[in-house]
Scaffold this motif. Sequence first.
Motif, mmCIF file in Angstrom:
data_model
loop_
_atom_site.group_PDB
_atom_site.id
_atom_site.type_symbol
_atom_site.label_atom_id
_atom_site.label_comp_id
_atom_site.label_asym_id
_atom_site.label_seq_id
_atom_site.Cartn_x
_atom_site.Cartn_y
_atom_site.Cartn_z
ATOM 1 N N ARG A 8 39.954 35.849 -20.120
ATOM 2 C CA ARG A 8 40.773 35.925 -21.337
ATOM 3 C C ARG A 8 41.239 37.363 -21.529
ATOM 4 O O ARG A 8 40.438 38.295 -21.467
ATOM 5 N N TRP A 9 42.507 37.514 -21.843
ATOM 6 C CA TRP A 9 43.038 38.852 -22.093
ATOM 7 C C TRP A 9 42.364 39.481 -23.308
ATOM 8 O O TRP A 9 42.307 38.865 -24.373
ATOM 9 N N MET A 10 41.902 40.701 -23.156
ATOM 10 C CA MET A 10 41.278 41.422 -24.267
ATOM 11 C C MET A 10 42.126 42.579 -24.765
ATOM 12 O O MET A 10 42.312 42.766 -25.952
ATOM 13 N N THR A 11 42.606 43.389 -23.839
ATOM 14 C CA THR A 11 43.366 44.545 -24.271
ATOM 15 C C THR A 11 44.092 45.148 -23.073
ATOM 16 O O THR A 11 43.814 44.818 -21.923
ATOM 17 N N ALA A 12 45.025 46.029 -23.365
ATOM 18 C CA ALA A 12 45.760 46.732 -22.310
ATOM 19 C C ALA A 12 46.198 48.094 -22.843
ATOM 20 O O ALA A 12 46.405 48.251 -24.053
ATOM 21 N N HIS A 42 48.655 47.354 -31.087
ATOM 22 C CA HIS A 42 49.016 46.190 -31.912
ATOM 23 C C HIS A 42 47.761 45.609 -32.576
ATOM 24 O O HIS A 42 47.813 45.144 -33.707
ATOM 25 N N TYR A 43 46.688 45.618 -31.827
ATOM 26 C CA TYR A 43 45.451 44.973 -32.267
ATOM 27 C C TYR A 43 44.553 45.937 -33.042
ATOM 28 O O TYR A 43 44.103 45.633 -34.151
ATOM 29 N N HIS A 44 44.289 47.105 -32.462
ATOM 30 C CA HIS A 44 43.279 47.984 -33.074
ATOM 31 C C HIS A 44 43.757 48.606 -34.382
ATOM 32 O O HIS A 44 42.978 48.738 -35.330
ATOM 33 N N GLU A 45 45.018 48.984 -34.451
ATOM 34 C CA GLU A 45 45.517 49.558 -35.714
ATOM 35 C C GLU A 45 45.452 48.508 -36.834
ATOM 36 O O GLU A 45 45.132 48.823 -37.979
ATOM 37 N N GLY A 68 33.687 47.321 -27.284
ATOM 38 C CA GLY A 68 33.249 48.125 -26.149
ATOM 39 C C GLY A 68 34.340 48.831 -25.378
ATOM 40 O O GLY A 68 34.053 49.741 -24.590
ATOM 41 N N ASP A 69 35.589 48.460 -25.587
ATOM 42 C CA ASP A 69 36.673 49.194 -24.912
ATOM 43 C C ASP A 69 36.973 50.523 -25.602
ATOM 44 O O ASP A 69 37.683 51.366 -25.044
ATOM 45 N N GLY A 70 36.479 50.715 -26.820
ATOM 46 C CA GLY A 70 36.631 52.006 -27.506
ATOM 47 C C GLY A 70 37.837 52.109 -28.419
ATOM 48 O O GLY A 70 37.956 53.064 -29.186
ATOM 49 N N VAL A 73 34.448 43.563 -37.052
ATOM 50 C CA VAL A 73 34.015 42.719 -35.931
ATOM 51 C C VAL A 73 35.152 42.657 -34.925
ATOM 52 O O VAL A 73 36.238 42.141 -35.206
ATOM 53 N N ASP A 74 34.899 43.236 -33.773
ATOM 54 C CA ASP A 74 35.913 43.319 -32.712
ATOM 55 C C ASP A 74 35.374 42.620 -31.479
ATOM 56 O O ASP A 74 34.977 43.249 -30.503
ATOM 57 N N GLY A 75 35.325 41.293 -31.554
ATOM 58 C CA GLY A 75 34.753 40.522 -30.463
ATOM 59 C C GLY A 75 35.804 39.751 -29.694
ATOM 60 O O GLY A 75 37.004 39.873 -29.929
ATOM 61 N N SER A 76 35.301 38.932 -28.780
ATOM 62 C CA SER A 76 36.158 38.063 -27.978
ATOM 63 C C SER A 76 36.326 36.736 -28.716
ATOM 64 O O SER A 76 36.009 36.611 -29.899
ATOM 65 N N ASP A 77 36.830 35.739 -28.027
ATOM 66 C CA ASP A 77 36.966 34.408 -28.605
ATOM 67 C C ASP A 77 35.586 33.746 -28.682
ATOM 68 O O ASP A 77 34.654 34.174 -27.996
ATOM 69 N N PRO A 78 35.458 32.683 -29.502
ATOM 70 C CA PRO A 78 34.122 32.095 -29.707
ATOM 71 C C PRO A 78 33.644 31.230 -28.550
ATOM 72 O O PRO A 78 33.538 30.012 -28.645
ATOM 73 N N THR A 127 37.546 41.152 -39.555
ATOM 74 C CA THR A 127 37.297 40.552 -38.239
ATOM 75 C C THR A 127 38.610 40.058 -37.651
ATOM 76 O O THR A 127 39.522 39.674 -38.399
ATOM 77 N N GLN A 128 38.703 40.079 -36.341
ATOM 78 C CA GLN A 128 39.857 39.403 -35.739
ATOM 79 C C GLN A 128 39.668 37.913 -36.001
ATOM 80 O O GLN A 128 38.553 37.401 -35.928
ATOM 81 N N SER A 129 40.739 37.211 -36.359
ATOM 82 C CA SER A 129 40.582 35.807 -36.767
ATOM 83 C C SER A 129 41.536 34.886 -36.001
ATOM 84 O O SER A 129 42.028 33.899 -36.555
ATOM 85 N N MET A 173 50.276 39.751 -25.460
ATOM 86 C CA MET A 173 49.512 39.288 -24.291
ATOM 87 C C MET A 173 48.484 38.206 -24.650
ATOM 88 O O MET A 173 47.901 37.595 -23.761
ATOM 89 N N TYR A 174 48.228 37.950 -25.930
ATOM 90 C CA TYR A 174 47.240 36.943 -26.332
ATOM 91 C C TYR A 174 47.909 35.568 -26.443
ATOM 92 O O TYR A 174 49.128 35.478 -26.623
ATOM 93 N N PRO A 175 47.116 34.499 -26.418
ATOM 94 C CA PRO A 175 47.695 33.161 -26.529
ATOM 95 C C PRO A 175 48.602 33.015 -27.749
ATOM 96 O O PRO A 175 48.178 33.269 -28.874
ATOM 97 N N SER A 176 49.810 32.655 -27.502
ATOM 98 C CA SER A 176 50.917 32.481 -28.461
ATOM 99 C C SER A 176 51.505 33.808 -28.920
ATOM 100 O O SER A 176 52.605 33.838 -29.465
ATOM 101 N N TRP A 220 51.007 35.391 -31.463
ATOM 102 C CA TRP A 220 50.926 35.465 -32.926
ATOM 103 C C TRP A 220 49.454 35.583 -33.283
ATOM 104 O O TRP A 220 48.663 34.704 -32.950
ATOM 105 N N TRP A 221 49.072 36.670 -33.937
ATOM 106 C CA TRP A 221 47.638 36.933 -34.117
ATOM 107 C C TRP A 221 47.300 37.200 -35.571
ATOM 108 O O TRP A 221 48.203 37.394 -36.408
ATOM 109 N N SER A 222 45.999 37.218 -35.869
ATOM 110 C CA SER A 222 45.577 37.470 -37.256
ATOM 111 C C SER A 222 44.280 38.250 -37.302
ATOM 112 O O SER A 222 43.470 38.207 -36.358
#
Length: 292
Positions: A60-64, A70-73, A95-97, A166-171, A199-201, A234-237, A239-241
Amino acid sequence: MAETNVDRFDPGRDGWIDETLGHVRYGLRGKVLEDRHSALQRVTVVHTEAYGNALLLDGRWMTAERQERHYHEALVHPALCSAERIERVLIIGGGDGGTARQVLRHPSVEQVDMVEVDAVVVELCRRHLPDLGGDGWHDPRLRLSVGDGIAWAEQAAAASYDVVLVDGSDPAGPAEGLFNRSFFQHCRRLLRPGGVFATQSESPEAFRQLHIAMVRLLRELFGHADPLYGWVPMYPSGWWSWTFAALDGPRYRIARPERAAVVAAGCEIWSPRWQEGGFIAMAAGIARALDA
Ligand code: SPD
């Protein structure tokens, strides 16, 4: 949630690296730099032509490098610009920092406890995506622990953090426990008065039911919780939350100007204006589902 089929993950064989989710693939052209099996998961680092070096966990794509902001800010600044105080911050995962680097841009932060479950993630990200953590890796305010973030949340003292992120992966796999009632209850317990949880949702399209269930649960537990919508292509769809929660009102919706002023000029995506729009931009169908 639909499972990514990690067994079908065959990175780079034809020049494409694909995350498979149900009947859809999300792919980038590139080549594999490292592909390891840690004790917990498959950790893959690839060089992508579009976004530089990138990390996948269990396919699963986590980051690049050129898409992490887009995600961390989005995860960090609404919380750090709105909590009453921001001296003590807890990051679970991350863990990617990239989350730590954004947190440490706030000069009022005195201590950041980051609890990452997989040392291999930290090792490979520091080697191949070093700019994500950047100077944060050497900042004396950062205390990195390799261990179980769920156990940390259970054992830390009540009211010991101003902000919990909470900066985790998918469940699925090691991140599965970051989405349930008991974990969120402990996160609530850890907050000081005036604190903010984030948390990423997930995606309101690719993980619609999970997204709705998370927002409902956080509203029930904290009293106030709202999703912020943005995009991580890069994440599925794409469109993120991210969902923010607080006990004393929706304070996370308003960025304090003095805090925002310190970080906004260095941001690629986040600004108080972007944040305001992101909280408002709830799709009508999601709003109906949440009201139901
Ligand atoms: N489906 C991807 C969800 C990834 C969320 N976490 C990303 C980690 C970046 N620090």
